[in-house]
Design a protein around this motif. Structure first.
Motif, mmCIF file in Angstrom:
data_model
loop_
_atom_site.group_PDB
_atom_site.id
_atom_site.type_symbol
_atom_site.label_atom_id
_atom_site.label_comp_id
_atom_site.label_asym_id
_atom_site.label_seq_id
_atom_site.Cartn_x
_atom_site.Cartn_y
_atom_site.Cartn_z
ATOM 1 N N ILE A 256 0.829 -1.208 0.000
ATOM 2 C CA ILE A 256 0.000 0.000 0.000
ATOM 3 C C ILE A 256 0.865 1.260 0.000
ATOM 4 O O ILE A 256 0.383 2.355 0.274
ATOM 5 C CB ILE A 256 -0.980 0.024 1.188
ATOM 6 N N ALA A 257 2.154 1.103 -0.357
ATOM 7 C CA ALA A 257 3.069 2.241 -0.353
ATOM 8 C C ALA A 257 2.896 3.137 -1.571
ATOM 9 O O ALA A 257 3.503 4.203 -1.637
ATOM 10 C CB ALA A 257 4.517 1.755 -0.275
ATOM 11 N N SER A 258 2.111 2.723 -2.542
ATOM 12 C CA SER A 258 1.918 3.525 -3.746
ATOM 13 C C SER A 258 0.480 3.395 -4.221
ATOM 14 O O SER A 258 -0.197 2.404 -3.929
ATOM 15 C CB SER A 258 2.871 3.069 -4.856
ATOM 16 N N LYS A 259 0.033 4.393 -4.963
ATOM 17 C CA LYS A 259 -1.309 4.365 -5.538
ATOM 18 C C LYS A 259 -1.275 4.134 -7.046
ATOM 19 O O LYS A 259 -2.278 4.338 -7.728
ATOM 20 C CB LYS A 259 -2.053 5.665 -5.205
ATOM 21 N N ILE A 260 -0.119 3.713 -7.576
ATOM 22 C CA ILE A 260 -0.106 3.358 -8.991
ATOM 23 C C ILE A 260 -0.848 2.038 -9.165
ATOM 24 O O ILE A 260 -0.938 1.222 -8.245
ATOM 25 C CB ILE A 260 1.327 3.260 -9.557
ATOM 26 N N ALA A 261 -1.391 1.828 -10.350
ATOM 27 C CA ALA A 261 -2.227 0.655 -10.605
ATOM 28 C C ALA A 261 -1.431 -0.625 -10.393
ATOM 29 O O ALA A 261 -0.251 -0.706 -10.759
ATOM 30 C CB ALA A 261 -2.780 0.702 -12.022
ATOM 31 N N ASN A 262 -2.081 -1.633 -9.805
ATOM 32 C CA ASN A 262 -1.383 -2.902 -9.616
ATOM 33 C C ASN A 262 -1.401 -3.749 -10.881
ATOM 34 O O ASN A 262 -1.057 -4.931 -10.852
ATOM 35 C CB ASN A 262 -1.968 -3.683 -8.434
ATOM 36 N N THR A 263 -1.767 -3.138 -11.995
ATOM 37 C CA THR A 263 -1.556 -3.746 -13.309
ATOM 38 C C THR A 263 -0.336 -3.130 -13.992
ATOM 39 O O THR A 263 0.006 -3.505 -15.113
ATOM 40 C CB THR A 263 -2.792 -3.534 -14.202
ATOM 41 N N ASN A 264 0.306 -2.186 -13.312
ATOM 42 C CA ASN A 264 1.462 -1.475 -13.853
ATOM 43 C C ASN A 264 2.736 -2.225 -13.465
ATOM 44 O O ASN A 264 3.364 -1.942 -12.448
ATOM 45 C CB ASN A 264 1.481 -0.040 -13.316
ATOM 46 N N ASN A 265 3.113 -3.205 -14.287
ATOM 47 C CA ASN A 265 4.282 -4.021 -13.961
ATOM 48 C C ASN A 265 5.564 -3.210 -13.895
ATOM 49 O O ASN A 265 6.416 -3.438 -13.029
ATOM 50 C CB ASN A 265 4.437 -5.142 -14.990
ATOM 51 N N CYS A 266 5.720 -2.244 -14.805
ATOM 52 C CA CYS A 266 6.963 -1.468 -14.826
ATOM 53 C C CYS A 266 7.134 -0.677 -13.535
ATOM 54 O O CYS A 266 8.216 -0.643 -12.948
ATOM 55 C CB CYS A 266 6.972 -0.523 -16.026
ATOM 56 N N GLY A 267 6.049 -0.026 -13.098
ATOM 57 C CA GLY A 267 6.142 0.779 -11.889
ATOM 58 C C GLY A 267 6.456 -0.055 -10.664
ATOM 59 O O GLY A 267 7.368 0.253 -9.890
ATOM 60 N N TRP A 268 5.704 -1.148 -10.471
ATOM 61 C CA TRP A 268 5.901 -1.967 -9.279
ATOM 62 C C TRP A 268 7.182 -2.795 -9.352
ATOM 63 O O TRP A 268 7.767 -3.124 -8.319
ATOM 64 C CB TRP A 268 4.700 -2.883 -9.063
ATOM 65 N N SER A 269 7.632 -3.143 -10.546
ATOM 66 C CA SER A 269 8.875 -3.915 -10.658
ATOM 67 C C SER A 269 10.090 -3.060 -10.358
ATOM 68 O O SER A 269 11.148 -3.582 -9.996
ATOM 69 C CB SER A 269 9.003 -4.526 -12.058
ATOM 70 N N GLY A 270 9.963 -1.751 -10.525
ATOM 71 C CA GLY A 270 11.043 -0.848 -10.146
ATOM 72 C C GLY A 270 12.315 -1.028 -10.936
ATOM 73 O O GLY A 270 13.407 -0.725 -10.446
ATOM 74 N N GLY A 375 17.712 -12.294 -14.252
ATOM 75 C CA GLY A 375 17.258 -12.598 -15.598
ATOM 76 C C GLY A 375 16.616 -11.407 -16.279
ATOM 77 O O GLY A 375 16.729 -10.260 -15.844
ATOM 78 N N VAL A 376 15.914 -11.697 -17.368
ATOM 79 C CA VAL A 376 15.261 -10.671 -18.177
ATOM 80 C C VAL A 376 13.758 -10.835 -18.039
ATOM 81 O O VAL A 376 13.202 -11.902 -18.318
ATOM 82 C CB VAL A 376 15.676 -10.788 -19.660
ATOM 83 N N VAL A 377 13.095 -9.776 -17.590
ATOM 84 C CA VAL A 377 11.649 -9.823 -17.384
ATOM 85 C C VAL A 377 10.946 -9.708 -18.726
ATOM 86 O O VAL A 377 11.204 -8.789 -19.508
ATOM 87 C CB VAL A 377 11.194 -8.687 -16.445
ATOM 88 N N GLY A 378 10.064 -10.666 -19.001
ATOM 89 C CA GLY A 378 9.282 -10.652 -20.225
ATOM 90 C C GLY A 378 7.816 -10.800 -19.914
ATOM 91 O O GLY A 378 7.395 -10.694 -18.759
ATOM 92 N N HIS A 379 7.024 -11.058 -20.928
ATOM 93 C CA HIS A 379 5.587 -11.179 -20.731
ATOM 94 C C HIS A 379 5.266 -12.488 -20.017
ATOM 95 O O HIS A 379 5.325 -13.565 -20.587
ATOM 96 C CB HIS A 379 4.866 -11.125 -22.079
ATOM 97 N N SER A 383 13.164 -14.698 -18.008
ATOM 98 C CA SER A 383 14.120 -15.572 -18.689
ATOM 99 C C SER A 383 15.483 -15.493 -18.016
ATOM 100 O O SER A 383 16.017 -14.407 -17.792
ATOM 101 C CB SER A 383 14.256 -15.162 -20.164
ATOM 102 N N GLY A 384 16.027 -16.664 -17.681
ATOM 103 C CA GLY A 384 17.352 -16.707 -17.078
ATOM 104 C C GLY A 384 17.374 -16.347 -15.613
ATOM 105 O O GLY A 384 18.447 -16.168 -15.031
#
Length: 560
Positions: A256-270, A375-379, A383-384
């Motif tokens: 609950i530390a942010s109000k960005i959408a929890n469908t926003n993988n880029c934001g939450w992945s940091g 590794g490398v984050v993909g859809h 990977s790896g």
């Protein structure tokens, strides 16, 4: 001598202790006999004699016997459609019924019950609905079937929702005004997830007292060099390696530390730097896990857990998608202004609640107990990467996941409570002996007694000449995942000691000894059970820096 006519107008004001209480107008005029006559425009009422007030005697609630059976229908608000499969229950009583294909239900075995009563109903995707049967009500008609209307859940998720507060109390403490579970949650690791000193030390690169390790030095290829032995070093830290990246720790430790959408993988992945977020309009800043304040510092809060309505799992693996840790795999129902919902497991609650059977299933825990790093984050995958957290996957692969004879995470970590209420009785809570209410202390790695009962141990000893042969067997027969599990910083250590008749220690002539990373116990007879990682940048092993490229060089844990 002629008397002169004189008119005198006098205003008399009667003043109470605080305010003017009345006006009386008097006219004085001469009479032939010089006797004053007083005329008033109001009738003067004699003073009221004080009387003794008799307090009202409360009228006892009249109760009426219920018929032995009650029938009716469950329909949906607005559409009026019948709700087959809806669950129906009398509040405070164990009697339940399931609506048939026409939404019709019949509650039986009601002999001895007294009205008025409240009947609740629920169907998947709906709020709990209710109606009250009160024979004293004007519109009560015992010849008419009961009708209960249930409202569909709202389908929005309000990112601006300010987490629950009540009567001026903020955060989870507001739940503690009425709920016994707050004290249990306060003693649980979930309430400490954001302030756990071990977690913070790994995230920041400090010791548990906050002393920071030396700055990271990078080699010509951009990888960190081994630490300088002349400078303080307390282990690697994510933020030391990545001062401009937030990382994805917040997805589980402080969702609950942010109000960005929890469908926003880029934001939450940091994974993007602050510089990228500053210059790119489509990229959000990451979510820092330190420092925190307010609700965010509470970790996994009461309101957060009871806003989770679904968990997204990969249908091919039954695991979370690898690029969706924590909050990214959760469907939240954060309400708009004026709305509210709390998910739970109890049906007979005529409030803004909904029933969520998922809360009794291990899948509810999956999002934060499975994690691939590096590794490398993909859809949908990484990977790896290296599988680091996997207590949910270990449970899936164990006999404990058998739907007929197995056990869920909740069976072990949220045992049925001895208490038969969840709202304090003085706050209007009902005693419910007919439903399982669960303890929210959720014992785990920090509970010594819980750990001591995680495995079984047997020993045997036999003389062979001048030697003593000792055999120790450890069996994971009480735990639904590997021991230890999840965080690779954990290890279970077996120490074996033998003494002669005079109490002198015997020297080991053959057998395993503990490794160097066992600290003061290194080279002591025994065995370590752990998942050991090697940092491929620095060569350090074991390491907890699993955000770096790591290799599992040893896994001696006891499998479930």
């Amino acid at each position: 001598m002629m008397k002169q006519k004189t008119f005198l107008l006098l205003v008399v004001v009667i003043v109470g202790l605080v305010s003017i209480t009345g006006f009386l107008w008097f006219v004085f005029r001469p009479t032939t006999d010089a006797t004053a006559v007083v005329e008033s425009t109001e009738t003067i009422t004699p003073p009221i004699q004080p009387t003794t007030l008799i307090p009202d005697t409360p009228t006892p609630e009249i109760q009426y016997p219920l018929p032995s059976e009650i029938s009716g229908t469950v329909i949906e608000l607005d559409t009026g459609k019948q709700m087959p499969g809806a669950l129906v229950q009398i509040q405070g009583k164990p009697q339940r019924a399931i609506a048939d294909q026409a939404g019709f239900f019949q509650l039986t075995g009601l002999e001895g019950l007294l009205a008025p009563v409240t009947i609740t109903a629920w169907s998947d995707g709906h709020f709990v609905g209710w109606t009250t049967l009160d024979p004293a009500a004007e519109n009560y008609d015992p010849t008419q079937p009961v009708q209960i209307t249930i409202k569909p859940l709202y389908q929005t998720d309000n990112l601006s929702y300010d987490w629950f507060d009540f009567e001026g109390v903020e955060g989870s403490a507001s739940c503690g005004l009425c709920h016994r579970e707050y004290a249990e949650w306060s003693a649980d690791a979930h309430s400490q997830a954001a302030i756990n000193p071990r977690f913070i030390s790994i995230y920041r690169g400090t010791d548990i007292n906050g002393n920071e390790s030396q700055p990271v030095r990078l080699g010509s290829e951009g990888a960190p060099l081994p630490p300088d032995p002349a400078l303080p070093y307390y282990g690697a830290g994510y933020r030391l390696d990545n001062p401009l990246r937030a990382g994805n720790c917040a997805t589980c430790h402080t969702p609950i530390a942010s109000k960005i959408a929890n469908t926003n993988n880029c934001g939450w992945s940091g994974c993007h730097t602050d510089l990228t977020a500053e210059r790119a309009t489509q990229v959000d800043y990451g979510v820092l896990s330190y420092p925190l304040s307010g609700d965010a510092a509470e970790g996994i809060t009461c309101d957060f857990c009871h806003k989770v309505g679904a968990v997204t799992l990969n249908p091919e693996t039954s695991l979370p998608y690898q690029d969706m840790p924590g909050i990214l795999s959760l469907r939240l129902y954060r309400p708009d202004e004026g709305a509210q919902v709390f998910f739970g497991t109890v049906l007979d609650v005529p409030r803004r609640v909904s029933v969520l059977p998922l809360q009794t299933e291990s899948a509810y825990c999956a999002a934060c107990h499975y994690g691939v790093f590096g590794g490398v984050v993909g859809h949908g995958q990484v990977s790896g990467g290296t599988l680091i957290y996997n207590s949910y996957g270990e449970w899936l692969d164990s006999p404990y996941s058998d739907p007929e004879n197995g056990m869920t995470c909740q069976d072990c970590h949220m045992r049925v409570s001895d208490a038969n209420y969840f709202v304090f009785p003085e706050k209007g809570g009902l005693e419910r002996d007919y439903v399982d209410l669960h303890d929210h202390r959720m014992p785990g790695a920090a509970d010594v007694k819980f750990l001591q009962n995680a495995v079984s141990m047997s020993t045997s000893a036999a003389h062979e000449g001048d030697q003593l042969n000792i055999e120790v067997n450890l069996t994971n027969d009480r735990t639904g995942h590997h021991i230890p599990t999840d965080a690779p910083t954990r290890q279970m250590i077996l120490v074996v000691e033998a003494f002669d008749a005079n109490g002198n220690p015997l020297t080991l002539s053959a057998g395993p000894v503990l490794p160097d990373y066992a600290g003061d116990l290194a080279n002591t007879p025994g065995k370590s059970f752990a998942k050991v990682l090697r940092d491929e940048w620095s060569g350090e092993a074991p390491t907890a820096a699993y955000w770096r490229p790591v290799t599992i060089i040893e896994d001696t844990r006891l499998a479930a």
